[in-house]
Write a protein that holds these residues in place. Structure first.
Motif, PDB file in Angstrom:
ATOM      1  N   GLN A  82       2.063  -3.552  -2.200  1.00  0.00           N
ATOM      2  CA  GLN A  82       1.126  -4.662  -1.988  1.00  0.00           C
ATOM      3  C   GLN A  82      -0.095  -4.515  -2.895  1.00  0.00           C
ATOM      4  O   GLN A  82      -0.560  -5.508  -3.472  1.00  0.00           O
ATOM      5  N   ILE A  83      -0.608  -3.314  -3.028  1.00  0.00           N
ATOM      6  CA  ILE A  83      -1.773  -3.091  -3.887  1.00  0.00           C
ATOM      7  C   ILE A  83      -1.418  -3.369  -5.340  1.00  0.00           C
ATOM      8  O   ILE A  83      -2.206  -3.971  -6.073  1.00  0.00           O
ATOM      9  N   GLU A  84      -0.227  -2.981  -5.754  1.00  0.00           N
ATOM     10  CA  GLU A  84       0.217  -3.275  -7.116  1.00  0.00           C
ATOM     11  C   GLU A  84       0.305  -4.785  -7.340  1.00  0.00           C
ATOM     12  O   GLU A  84      -0.113  -5.299  -8.382  1.00  0.00           O
ATOM     13  N   ARG A  96     -10.411  -4.065  -9.772  1.00  0.00           N
ATOM     14  CA  ARG A  96      -9.498  -3.012 -10.225  1.00  0.00           C
ATOM     15  C   ARG A  96      -9.930  -1.650  -9.691  1.00  0.00           C
ATOM     16  O   ARG A  96      -9.112  -0.842  -9.267  1.00  0.00           O
ATOM     17  N   THR A  97     -11.240  -1.406  -9.699  1.00  0.00           N
ATOM     18  CA  THR A  97     -11.768  -0.141  -9.174  1.00  0.00           C
ATOM     19  C   THR A  97     -11.443  -0.008  -7.698  1.00  0.00           C
ATOM     20  O   THR A  97     -10.987   1.046  -7.239  1.00  0.00           O
ATOM     21  N   LEU A  98     -11.667  -1.077  -6.933  1.00  0.00           N
ATOM     22  CA  LEU A  98     -11.365  -1.038  -5.502  1.00  0.00           C
ATOM     23  C   LEU A  98      -9.879  -0.808  -5.248  1.00  0.00           C
ATOM     24  O   LEU A  98      -9.500  -0.033  -4.356  1.00  0.00           O
ATOM     25  N   ALA A 102      -8.239   2.336  -3.419  1.00  0.00           N
ATOM     26  CA  ALA A 102      -7.382   2.133  -2.249  1.00  0.00           C
ATOM     27  C   ALA A 102      -6.057   2.875  -2.426  1.00  0.00           C
ATOM     28  O   ALA A 102      -5.582   3.531  -1.489  1.00  0.00           O
ATOM     29  N   SER A 103      -5.475   2.806  -3.614  1.00  0.00           N
ATOM     30  CA  SER A 103      -4.224   3.524  -3.891  1.00  0.00           C
ATOM     31  C   SER A 103      -4.420   5.026  -3.759  1.00  0.00           C
ATOM     32  O   SER A 103      -3.615   5.721  -3.130  1.00  0.00           O
ATOM     33  N   GLU A 104      -5.488   5.518  -4.364  1.00  0.00           N
ATOM     34  CA  GLU A 104      -5.767   6.952  -4.307  1.00  0.00           C
ATOM     35  C   GLU A 104      -6.006   7.399  -2.864  1.00  0.00           C
ATOM     36  O   GLU A 104      -5.565   8.488  -2.464  1.00  0.00           O
ATOM     37  N   ARG A 113     -10.652   4.985   4.345  1.00  0.00           N
ATOM     38  CA  ARG A 113     -11.216   4.703   3.018  1.00  0.00           C
ATOM     39  C   ARG A 113     -10.407   3.607   2.311  1.00  0.00           C
ATOM     40  O   ARG A 113     -10.965   2.719   1.667  1.00  0.00           O
ATOM     41  N   ALA A 114      -9.096   3.640   2.472  1.00  0.00           N
ATOM     42  CA  ALA A 114      -8.249   2.598   1.874  1.00  0.00           C
ATOM     43  C   ALA A 114      -8.586   1.237   2.462  1.00  0.00           C
ATOM     44  O   ALA A 114      -8.708   0.246   1.727  1.00  0.00           O
TER      45      ALA A 114
END
Length: 134
Positions: A82-84, A96-98, A102-104, A113-114
């Protein structure tokens, strides 16, 4: 000291391992020391009927992990996908930073945190959806 620190407003509610806990009349801080505890601020919660947009669906999926309703390992692959997909729409640097954060956070199993990172996209998504071609 490590762990999640929750700063609660008066009368704010939080779900911890399935139990709803309400703060008293004053602001307070809770330090959650148990790794893997299921914690969700109810003010951050998205009702299932409101999870109608891509970002809200992603937030809701993370919320299910935080509430303990979904096993993290079952949700991670779908959430990363979903994030991709969101990264194909949100092209600006801040978004993009967010999404990267979120992925990390998901990979590091830092679900709160995500969720915080994904919630940072809600206003942008609302603006994008408000601009509809006729």
């Amino acid at each position: 000291m490590s762990g999640l620190v929750l700063k609660l407003s008066p009368k704010e509610r939080v779900l911890i391992n399935g139990a709803v806990i309400e703060n008293g009349d004053r602001r307070s801080r809770l330090s959650i020391m148990t790794p893997g505890a299921n914690i969700l601020r109810l003010r951050d919660a998205i009702h299932p009927e409101d999870a109608k947009t891509p970002v809200r669906r992603a937030c809701f999926a993370v919320q299910l992990v935080l509430s303990g309703d979904t096993v993290p390992s079952d949700a991670h692959h779908g959430l990363l996908r979903q994030i991709e997909e969101l990264s194909q729409v949100f092209k600006d640097g801040d978004s993009r930073t967010l999404l990267t954060e979120a992925s990390e956070a998901l990979i590091a199993k830092q679900h709160y945190r995500a969720l915080k990172c994904l919630r940072g996209l809600l206003a942008r998504e609302d603006r994008l959806l408000a601009v509809r071609p006729n």
